[in-house]
Design an enzyme around this catalytic site. Sequence first.
Site, PDB file in Angstrom:
ATOM      1  N   ARG A 249      21.264   3.341 -15.264  1.00 58.44           N
ATOM      2  CA  ARG A 249      22.341   3.387 -16.249  1.00 58.44           C
ATOM      3  C   ARG A 249      22.132   4.482 -17.304  1.00 58.44           C
ATOM      4  O   ARG A 249      23.007   4.746 -18.118  1.00 58.44           O
ATOM      5  CB  ARG A 249      22.413   2.031 -16.976  1.00 58.44           C
ATOM      6  CG  ARG A 249      23.399   1.075 -16.375  1.00 58.44           C
ATOM      7  CD  ARG A 249      24.820   1.606 -16.577  1.00 58.44           C
ATOM      8  NE  ARG A 249      25.755   1.003 -15.681  1.00 58.44           N
ATOM      9  CZ  ARG A 249      26.578   0.014 -16.029  1.00 58.44           C
ATOM     10  NH1 ARG A 249      26.556  -0.478 -17.236  1.00 58.44           N
ATOM     11  NH2 ARG A 249      27.419  -0.470 -15.150  1.00 58.44           N
TER      12      ARG A 249
ATOM     13  N   HIS B 269       7.234  -4.444  -6.281  1.00 56.55           N
ATOM     14  CA  HIS B 269       8.602  -4.708  -5.846  1.00 56.55           C
ATOM     15  C   HIS B 269       8.911  -6.195  -5.646  1.00 56.55           C
ATOM     16  O   HIS B 269       9.927  -6.696  -6.128  1.00 56.55           O
ATOM     17  CB  HIS B 269       8.898  -3.916  -4.564  1.00 56.55           C
ATOM     18  CG  HIS B 269      10.330  -3.986  -4.163  1.00 56.55           C
ATOM     19  ND1 HIS B 269      10.823  -4.945  -3.318  1.00 56.55           N
ATOM     20  CD2 HIS B 269      11.394  -3.230  -4.541  1.00 56.55           C
ATOM     21  CE1 HIS B 269      12.120  -4.774  -3.172  1.00 56.55           C
ATOM     22  NE2 HIS B 269      12.489  -3.741  -3.900  1.00 56.55           N
TER      23      HIS B 269
ATOM     24  N   ARG C 171       5.885   9.710 -12.087  1.00 54.26           N
ATOM     25  CA  ARG C 171       6.177  10.683 -11.020  1.00 54.26           C
ATOM     26  C   ARG C 171       6.567  12.033 -11.615  1.00 54.26           C
ATOM     27  O   ARG C 171       7.118  12.100 -12.714  1.00 54.26           O
ATOM     28  CB  ARG C 171       7.311  10.158 -10.142  1.00 54.26           C
ATOM     29  CG  ARG C 171       6.869   9.102  -9.155  1.00 54.26           C
ATOM     30  CD  ARG C 171       8.038   8.684  -8.270  1.00 54.26           C
ATOM     31  NE  ARG C 171       7.571   7.899  -7.154  1.00 54.26           N
ATOM     32  CZ  ARG C 171       7.276   8.399  -5.953  1.00 54.26           C
ATOM     33  NH1 ARG C 171       7.413   9.689  -5.727  1.00 54.26           N
ATOM     34  NH2 ARG C 171       6.857   7.621  -4.992  1.00 54.26           N
TER      35      ARG C 171
ATOM     36  N   GLU D 251      -8.103   1.989  -3.534  1.00 53.56           N
ATOM     37  CA  GLU D 251      -7.052   0.983  -3.356  1.00 53.56           C
ATOM     38  C   GLU D 251      -6.619   1.084  -1.907  1.00 53.56           C
ATOM     39  O   GLU D 251      -6.117   2.134  -1.462  1.00 53.56           O
ATOM     40  CB  GLU D 251      -5.865   1.244  -4.291  1.00 53.56           C
ATOM     41  CG  GLU D 251      -4.777   0.181  -4.089  1.00 53.56           C
ATOM     42  CD  GLU D 251      -3.564   0.366  -4.995  1.00 53.56           C
ATOM     43  OE1 GLU D 251      -3.711   0.866  -6.127  1.00 53.56           O
ATOM     44  OE2 GLU D 251      -2.457   0.001  -4.549  1.00 53.56           O
TER      45      GLU D 251
ATOM     46  N   HIS E 257       3.661   4.327 -12.379  1.00 52.97           N
ATOM     47  CA  HIS E 257       3.538   5.588 -11.645  1.00 52.97           C
ATOM     48  C   HIS E 257       4.397   6.617 -12.364  1.00 52.97           C
ATOM     49  O   HIS E 257       5.629   6.540 -12.334  1.00 52.97           O
ATOM     50  CB  HIS E 257       4.028   5.377 -10.199  1.00 52.97           C
ATOM     51  CG  HIS E 257       3.821   6.568  -9.314  1.00 52.97           C
ATOM     52  ND1 HIS E 257       4.073   6.540  -7.972  1.00 52.97           N
ATOM     53  CD2 HIS E 257       3.392   7.819  -9.566  1.00 52.97           C
ATOM     54  CE1 HIS E 257       3.817   7.720  -7.432  1.00 52.97           C
ATOM     55  NE2 HIS E 257       3.400   8.523  -8.396  1.00 52.97           N
TER      56      HIS E 257
ATOM     57  N   ARG F 229      11.569   9.802 -11.980  1.00 53.81           N
ATOM     58  CA  ARG F 229      12.732   9.030 -11.522  1.00 53.81           C
ATOM     59  C   ARG F 229      12.766   7.625 -12.138  1.00 53.81           C
ATOM     60  O   ARG F 229      13.805   7.016 -12.201  1.00 53.81           O
ATOM     61  CB  ARG F 229      12.763   8.941 -10.003  1.00 53.81           C
ATOM     62  CG  ARG F 229      11.657   8.106  -9.416  1.00 53.81           C
ATOM     63  CD  ARG F 229      11.852   7.882  -7.940  1.00 53.81           C
ATOM     64  NE  ARG F 229      11.534   9.067  -7.173  1.00 53.81           N
ATOM     65  CZ  ARG F 229      11.203   9.027  -5.882  1.00 53.81           C
ATOM     66  NH1 ARG F 229      11.207   7.874  -5.249  1.00 53.81           N
ATOM     67  NH2 ARG F 229      10.886  10.110  -5.233  1.00 53.81           N
TER      68      ARG F 229
ATOM     69  N   THR G 111       9.231   5.442  -1.857  1.00 48.65           N
ATOM     70  CA  THR G 111       8.038   4.911  -2.505  1.00 48.65           C
ATOM     71  C   THR G 111       6.848   5.598  -1.850  1.00 48.65           C
ATOM     72  O   THR G 111       7.029   6.309  -0.856  1.00 48.65           O
ATOM     73  CB  THR G 111       7.964   3.372  -2.348  1.00 48.65           C
ATOM     74  OG1 THR G 111       6.762   2.894  -2.953  1.00 48.65           O
ATOM     75  CG2 THR G 111       7.975   2.936  -0.891  1.00 48.65           C
TER      76      THR G 111
ATOM     77  N   HIS H 148       9.798  -0.663 -11.314  1.00 48.31           N
ATOM     78  CA  HIS H 148      11.182  -0.987 -10.952  1.00 48.31           C
ATOM     79  C   HIS H 148      12.005  -1.489 -12.125  1.00 48.31           C
ATOM     80  O   HIS H 148      13.240  -1.486 -12.062  1.00 48.31           O
ATOM     81  CB  HIS H 148      11.206  -1.956  -9.774  1.00 48.31           C
ATOM     82  CG  HIS H 148      10.696  -1.285  -8.539  1.00 48.31           C
ATOM     83  ND1 HIS H 148      11.263  -0.137  -8.037  1.00 48.31           N
ATOM     84  CD2 HIS H 148       9.635  -1.555  -7.739  1.00 48.31           C
ATOM     85  CE1 HIS H 148      10.584   0.264  -6.971  1.00 48.31           C
ATOM     86  NE2 HIS H 148       9.582  -0.588  -6.772  1.00 48.31           N
TER      87      HIS H 148
ATOM     88  N   ASN I 125       2.938  -3.814 -11.199  1.00 43.18           N
ATOM     89  CA  ASN I 125       3.557  -2.494 -11.297  1.00 43.18           C
ATOM     90  C   ASN I 125       4.982  -2.686 -11.841  1.00 43.18           C
ATOM     91  O   ASN I 125       5.794  -3.382 -11.232  1.00 43.18           O
ATOM     92  CB  ASN I 125       3.575  -1.866  -9.900  1.00 43.18           C
ATOM     93  CG  ASN I 125       4.210  -0.505  -9.896  1.00 43.18           C
ATOM     94  OD1 ASN I 125       5.240  -0.291 -10.521  1.00 43.18           O
ATOM     95  ND2 ASN I 125       3.614   0.430  -9.175  1.00 43.18           N
TER      96      ASN I 125
ATOM     97  N   GLU J 190      -0.782   5.396 -12.208  1.00 39.13           N
ATOM     98  CA  GLU J 190      -0.723   5.902 -10.833  1.00 39.13           C
ATOM     99  C   GLU J 190      -0.120   7.297 -10.890  1.00 39.13           C
ATOM    100  O   GLU J 190       0.874   7.511 -11.605  1.00 39.13           O
ATOM    101  CB  GLU J 190       0.168   4.942 -10.039  1.00 39.13           C
ATOM    102  CG  GLU J 190       0.118   5.140  -8.570  1.00 39.13           C
ATOM    103  CD  GLU J 190       1.072   4.169  -7.880  1.00 39.13           C
ATOM    104  OE1 GLU J 190       1.147   2.996  -8.286  1.00 39.13           O
ATOM    105  OE2 GLU J 190       1.744   4.609  -6.935  1.00 39.13           O
TER     106      GLU J 190
ATOM    107  N   GLY K 114       3.538  -3.261  -0.628  1.00 37.59           N
ATOM    108  CA  GLY K 114       4.275  -4.123   0.296  1.00 37.59           C
ATOM    109  C   GLY K 114       3.894  -5.591   0.232  1.00 37.59           C
ATOM    110  O   GLY K 114       4.457  -6.404   0.967  1.00 37.59           O
TER     111      GLY K 114
HETATM  112  N1  PXP Z   1      -0.090   0.548  -5.035  1.00 36.67           N
HETATM  113  C1  PXP Z   1       0.391   1.811  -4.987  1.00 36.67           C
HETATM  114  C2  PXP Z   1      -0.606   2.922  -4.915  1.00 36.67           C
HETATM  115  C3  PXP Z   1       1.776   2.075  -4.989  1.00 36.67           C
HETATM  116  O1  PXP Z   1       2.223   3.337  -4.904  1.00 36.67           O
HETATM  117  C4  PXP Z   1       2.663   0.990  -5.088  1.00 36.67           C
HETATM  118  C5  PXP Z   1       4.142   1.248  -5.134  1.00 36.67           C
HETATM  119  O2  PXP Z   1       4.507   1.802  -6.338  1.00 36.67           O
HETATM  120  C6  PXP Z   1       2.121  -0.307  -5.163  1.00 36.67           C
HETATM  121  C7  PXP Z   1       0.757  -0.492  -5.109  1.00 36.67           C
HETATM  122  C8  PXP Z   1       2.992  -1.500  -5.273  1.00 36.67           C
HETATM  123  O3  PXP Z   1       3.734  -1.637  -4.116  1.00 36.67           O
HETATM  124  P1  PXP Z   1       4.924  -2.687  -4.056  1.00 36.67           P
HETATM  125  O4  PXP Z   1       5.950  -2.221  -5.040  1.00 36.67           O
HETATM  126  O5  PXP Z   1       5.384  -2.603  -2.637  1.00 36.67           O
HETATM  127  O6  PXP Z   1       4.349  -4.011  -4.427  1.00 36.67           O
END
Ligand code: PXP
Length: 389
Positions: free
Chosen positions: A169, A365, A196, A302, A194, A200, A251, A161, A158, A221, A343
């Site tokens: 910035r 993350h 959103r 998932e 994702h 953001r 999140t 970030h 993902n 996502e 997580g």
């Molecule tokens: N899966 C989904 C559905 C999520 O919303 C996220 C967070 O964006 C993740 C996986 C990845 O989570 P993490 O950033 O904690 O690895």
Amino acid sequence: MPVKLRSEASGHHPIQLDRLCRSAEVLLRRTNHGNSELSLLIVSDQAIHELNRHYRHKDKPTNVLSFPMNDGREIADGALLGDIVISADTAAREAKELKIPLRQRLNWLLIHGLVHLLGYDHERSEPEAALMESREHELQQHLNDTERKKTMTQLAINVDHVATLRQARGINEPDPVLAAGICELAGASGIVVHLREDRRHIQDRDVRILRETVKTKLNLEMGATPEIIGIALSLKPDMITLVPEKRQELTTEGGLNVSGQKKKLEEVIKQMTKAGIPVSLFIDPEPKQISAAAAIGATFVEIHTGRYCDAASETAREDEFELVATAADFAYGLGLKVNAGHGLNYQNVSRVAALDAIVELSIGHSVMARAIMVGLDQAVREMLDLIRG
Ligand code: PXP
């Protein structure tokens, strides 16, 4: 069928009878009884207590009872071996105490019962107890080997970030599109973004370009809102993952309530299916949500691993892991493809990656946090090493 399996236990233990049956068949073949007949009965504590009192004059429940047909004589392949009765209540209690999945405990009780049927008895003498134990270990090892995961768990990264940093910035770097390419080159099997409602981090432009550049698989996502559904239908990512989305959250905070909004989600799935886009539903590890996901035609679920990852104590972590493991098996048994995420990091990923049913992990993350220190290519490769290990 050499194994006749019947369950009279209450439905609240998550027992996968088909898997237990397969374990019994593997064990019969291993003990040269592939053609013999075995009856396996799963009961409650109350029922096994009755049997224990009646046949063994012991006034208490037990975990497993064996009733051999052979009276100690040599048993030929093809014969009737006898009955094994297992208490689901005791097995579940023991699994919890031992901090192991219920399936693992049931397999061990099955092995113990079978070895008794084959004439071993640990109560006869110490040498015989040792012999029986070594036979049990050998069968357990064989079962582990046959159950070992046949396909490698995949890693989807993902890159939200990267966009978060860019948006901080308001300029055009770092670019999540470039990051996605590096992740793919390092071995990721997919890219997740994702989009959103509040934009953001990931922007429409990112998804548009990623659609053109991602070589592996683009997983969009998204919340099930009309605007984002429209974007998905026009861009046609390789799959979408529906998540609950709140503006105030840092999140995604929890899984979708699929059972509470079946009609709405079923409609989205129909639209996506018509456009050739498979749908994954992000859900908590709860049987009710998994059954609902299967009932409305999702291709994937998932499983939300957040509660496992954030557990404050060892015991809570074990409980949460058991929920994830059981949910993954249950979803797989219903014919769903199973992903997991949220997580996951370099410390907690291995156990989840090793679960048989799980096809792919979605991680963001922790990989990006490490990438700041060691570079993105290395961060992805180190995560892949853990998943493959
Ligand atoms: N899966 C989904 C559905 C999520 O919303 C996220 C967070 O964006 C993740 C996986 C990845 O989570 P993490 O950033 O904690 O690895």
